[in-house]
Design an enzyme around this catalytic site. Structure first.
Site, mmCIF file in Angstrom:
data_model
loop_
_atom_site.group_PDB
_atom_site.id
_atom_site.type_symbol
_atom_site.label_atom_id
_atom_site.label_comp_id
_atom_site.label_asym_id
_atom_site.label_seq_id
_atom_site.Cartn_x
_atom_site.Cartn_y
_atom_site.Cartn_z
ATOM 1 N N HIS A 190 10.012 -13.965 20.582
ATOM 2 C CA HIS A 190 9.057 -15.044 20.880
ATOM 3 C C HIS A 190 7.856 -14.491 21.666
ATOM 4 O O HIS A 190 6.808 -15.109 21.731
ATOM 5 C CB HIS A 190 9.814 -16.101 21.699
ATOM 6 C CG HIS A 190 9.216 -17.473 21.681
ATOM 7 N ND1 HIS A 190 8.843 -18.128 20.531
ATOM 8 C CD2 HIS A 190 8.942 -18.342 22.694
ATOM 9 C CE1 HIS A 190 8.362 -19.327 20.845
ATOM 10 N NE2 HIS A 190 8.409 -19.479 22.141
ATOM 11 N N ASP A 218 11.872 -13.853 16.429
ATOM 12 C CA ASP A 218 11.757 -15.120 17.143
ATOM 13 C C ASP A 218 12.752 -16.110 16.549
ATOM 14 O O ASP A 218 12.506 -16.684 15.496
ATOM 15 C CB ASP A 218 10.330 -15.664 17.014
ATOM 16 C CG ASP A 218 10.130 -16.932 17.820
ATOM 17 O OD1 ASP A 218 11.096 -17.362 18.485
ATOM 18 O OD2 ASP A 218 9.015 -17.472 17.810
ATOM 19 N N SER A 226 3.925 -20.927 21.410
ATOM 20 C CA SER A 226 5.102 -21.770 21.490
ATOM 21 C C SER A 226 4.687 -23.244 21.470
ATOM 22 O O SER A 226 4.004 -23.652 20.534
ATOM 23 C CB SER A 226 5.898 -21.390 22.736
ATOM 24 O OG SER A 226 7.185 -21.915 22.671
#
Ligand code: NAG
Ligand code: NAG
Ligand code: NAG
Ligand code: NAG
Ligand code: NAG
Ligand code: NAG
Ligand code: NAG
Length: 728
Positions: free
Chosen positions: A661, A629, A548
């Site tokens: 994610h 995601d 991320s």
């Protein structure tokens, strides 16, 4: 320290075996323990995945709060969802049976082990909460409501086409596309004497209010709290667009006449609220409030509202506002027997802690309590204010239970973890960061650590960016597993740079408009610090990895001088181009972090964009990106991989079509670890020589001043790119 389970050999002189990702993924996972009303017993679930049977095996267990002995009360409990004690009955548990599309409510007598079906819900529900009231046992759950307010039926006819049409932003969230259905809070009232008797029928308590609760995409039962004839719920502000606003309101809802309570208790132009909790007498509601709308990581302030007869607040008190307390608690609950005392949990300096807040104290400063490692949940035992049952964890051990005693300000271990390694596998350090303030980090040692040897380094960078590495257990990015990877293992370093949570509001807030500067420099200075201090780190064999925002940072590093210092890089669901942040779902996030909307502050999106420096990418790079995601769409991973391949940089792309994610399924997680570890072990192997400058400038970069110059140069590039763009 006692080491047990998972094949550790503790005999004298024996070799302690490494903790592998299979050990991690197959270790039993526990829920928090929930005490019963007479304070004798805690209940919890334990779920174990097996790579030989390729299945989960869950059981519902009891732990004696006096002796710590455990007993499995329900085996083969894979269909058991949430559970709760039935009202005041200390011997009966209620649980959700999820074996079919119609969730059922079952009861379990913990003495006889007998189970009984009580009620079949008209669809799928979860997040069970119960309360014993003068009129019966209130049972509250949440589920998807159809537009008419009814619980979404599994038998609802399917549409003939799959098209979804939108005329306003916020079309998808995390891993699902929005439809006309909304989450809602439902419940019923059962007779306390005979739980099969329904006294008040199954009802949508929010019907007609035009609000959605619990809050997606991580619905939690902490979004609602029950009292005798009053329910408080937390819901996104209905008049504001959820893509660009974080604001939520608390609503005091009457179970029997919900329409009378459609006025929020606390509408004040603030941001996200959380953790509403009703006082013992039902007259006050405490909760956490962020003052800034649109900033999801703003500091949580403790507020206390007095309820007026019509369900609005007759007064609001911002208890911790403007005080020297700069931490951001994540939950709040009332003392069971002291009317003016609240307890808070939250992050503090790289751990999760417990505080006590006496509302009569004029300075409003929560007092830290003496708990161990990280507190994941805390519940009072009986209706006494002296003892709490804590569910805790650490970097070195999975969930364990302990009892905190207010009188001695200390904890006693009740039940140890199902997975653990030696305490001395973890150390901590502080160094001076980019802004002259101290920055904190953890160092993890492999199981066979010998300080006379040299070890490769795994430098892990957290996501968020407003989040932190804490002294807690995780089945994703578990640093112990990374440290036991490879022939001799790795030294693992996790740093909490500018933007990280748990070090106060200012430390977190300073990352705004500075994604590629302060945190980047903190990481460089931290790397410089550890490679000088810990002489057993082989600075010729270092890798960096992150997910991320951590993946953003790895991509940013790939384009900088620092990128050449690492032998391999790993980006999990990261950011290739910050411009693409406008293809995300929670638009308030880039709007806050990049200083405005894409149209109004385009410059902010160009400034620290990894794509600007893609021409310099040269270090072997492993990319992971998953199909579901929607936070950072998969094109981010594809772009990075395509560029790496065109540049001829050794690279791989790993994709999971069924993950969001995060990689959550054990079999996928096993593959994830295998492929990433094979890649970094290959490239961090000895013999891949690369010049990194002399010993004084381990990283080939002189000083923070030089780094700041680099950042200024980048900002200049951003300005020139920006020159062609019309800025409103
Ligand atoms: C699940 O675990 C329990 C307790 O260890 C055991 O009795 C049972 O056979 C297991 N079930 C499966 C399907 O493995
Ligand atoms: C769940 O419900 C199914 C169907 O009613 C039943 O066969 C099963 O035993 C129940 N499981 C538990 C743990 O109650
Ligand atoms: C809820 O509504 C009922 C019926 O209108 C009323 O009798 C009761 O007092 C209300 N409860 C609260 C807490 O306002
Ligand atoms: C609720 O009652 C308070 C006084 O107790 C009053 O000031 C307020 O206007 C009322 N709100 C509504 C929406 O009726
Ligand atoms: C907090 O409370 C103080 C004292 O009542 C008040 O002056 C201030 O305006 C409040 N601020 C916020 C943000 O609620
Ligand atoms: C409890 O322990 C903490 C340290 O963990 C300490 O800061 C605090 O002052 C102690 N409180 C009391 C009341 O002794
Ligand atoms: C915290 O608790 C530990 C035992 O769990 C004890 O050794 C220590 O003295 C306590 N510290 C404080 C400040 O009370």
């Amino acid at each position: 320290m006692k080491i047990f389970t998972l094949g550790f050999v503790s005999a004298v002189g024996a070799v302690v075996s490494a903790f592998s990702y299979d050990d991690l993924l197959q270790a039993p996972r526990r829920s928090p323990a929930v005490p019963n009303k007479d304070g004798t017993t805690g209940a919890f679930t334990e779920s174990t995945y097996s790579f030989s049977s390729h299945s989960w095996n869950a059981s519902l267990k009891l732990v004696s709060l006096e002796t710590g002995t455990t007993k499995a009360i329900l085996d083969d409990a894979n269909d058991v969802g949430d559970f709760a004690w039935a009202g005041t009955d200390a011997h009966t548990l209620l649980y959700l049976n999820e074996s079919s599309a119609y969730t059922e409510l079952w009861s379990l007598n913990i003495d006889s082990g007998k189970t009984k079906e009580l009620y079949s819900f008209p669809g799928s529900v979860s997040l069970l909460k119960t309360r014993s009231t003068p009129s019966g046992v209130r049972v509250v759950v949440s589920g998807w409501a159809a537009p008419d307010g009814s619980l979404l039926s599994p038998d609802a006819p399917a549409k003939h086409d799959a098209g979804l049409l939108y005329d306003t932003t916020f079309v998808r969230h995390w891993d699902y596309w929005l439809t006309e259905n909304r989450k809602s809070v439902f419940g019923l009232l059962l007779s306390e004497k005979d739980l099969t008797k329904v006294k008040e029928p199954f009802t949508n308590y929010l019907k007609g209010l035009g609000i959605e609760s619990p809050i997606m995409p991580f619905p939690s039962s902490s979004d609602y709290d029950l009292h005798d004839d009053l329910l408080v719920v937390n819901a996104k502000a209905p008049e504001l667009n959820s893509a660009t606003n974080t604001a939520t309101y608390f609503y005091a809802v009457n179970y029997t006449s919900s329409n009378s309570r459609d006025v929020p208790l606390n509408k004040a132009g603030y941001g996200a609220c959380s953790s509403p909790t009703i006082s013992r007498d039902g007259k006050k509601i405490a909760g956490l409030v962020q003052l800034e709308n649109g900033y999801e990581s703003d500091q949580n302030i403790v507020f206390v509202y007095e309820l007026a007869a019509n369900g609005t607040a007759s007064s609001a008190k911002n208890v911790t506002y403007g005080k020297t307390f700069d931490r951001s608690p994540s939950s709040v609950f009332w003392s069971p027997d002291e009317d003016n005392v609240l307890y808070l949990t939250g992050e503090d300096t790289g751990r999760e802690v417990l505080w006590r807040l006496d509302l009569k104290e004029p300075n409003g400063i929560p007092v830290l309590l003496n708990t161990t490692h990280s507190v994941e949940s805390a519940e009072f035992i009986k209706s006494s204010s002296s003892k709490l049952l804590l569910s805790s964890s650490a970097i070195v051990k999975s969930t364990y239970y302990e009892i905190f005693d207010m009188k001695s300000n200390s904890t006693t271990l009740l039940l140890d973890a199902t997975a653990s390694v030696k305490e001395n596998r973890v150390g901590e350090f502080w160094f001076t960061g980019s802004r002259g303030v101290q920055v904190h980090g953890f160092i993890m040692y492999p199981s066979h650590f010998d300080s006379r040897k040299k070890y490769p380094l795994a430098f892990l960078i957290h996501g968020g960016p407003q989040s932190a590495w804490t002294d807690a257990w995780s089945t994703r990015w578990n640093p112990i597993v990374w440290s036991d990877n490879g022939d001799d293992g790795y030294i693992v370093v996790t740093i909490n740079p500018t933007g990280s949570t748990s070090y106060g509001k200012d430390f977190t807030d300073k990352i705004q408009n500075n994604w590629g500067s302060y945190p980047y420099i903190d990481l460089v200075l931290g790397l410089e610090y550890v490679t000088k201090k810990y002489t057993f780190i082989d600075s010729e064999r270092m890798i960096a990895a992150g997910a991320s925002y951590g993946g953003y940072m790895v991509n940013w590093i790939q384009g900088s001088a620092l990128g050449r210092v690492f032998k391999a890089l790993v980006t999990h669901d990261g950011v290739f181009s910050t411009l693409n942040q406008y293809g995300s779902e929670e638009l308030y996030f880039p709007i806050h972090d990049f200083g405005g909307s894409f149209l109004k502050n385009t410059r902010g999106y160009y400034k620290f964009n990894p794509m600007n420096r893609m021409y310099h990418w040269a270090t072997p790079h492993f990319i992971v990106h998953n199909a579901k995601d929607y936070r950072l769409p998969e094109s981010e991973g594809l772009l990075a991989f395509n560029v790496l391949q065109e540049l001829g940089v050794p690279s791989k792309l790993l994709h999971f079509p069924d993950e969001n994610h995060w990689v959550l399924k054990p079999e996928n997680s096993r593959r994830w670890h295998k492929e990433i570890f094979d890649f970094i072990n290959h490239w961090s192997g000895s013999g891949f020589a690369m010049s990194v400058g002399d010993s004084e400038t381990v990283l080939g970069i002189e000083s923070a001043a030089e780094l700041l110059a680099e950042i200024a140069a980048i900002a200049e590039i951003a300005e020139s790119v920006d020159g062609d763009v019309e800025v409103m």
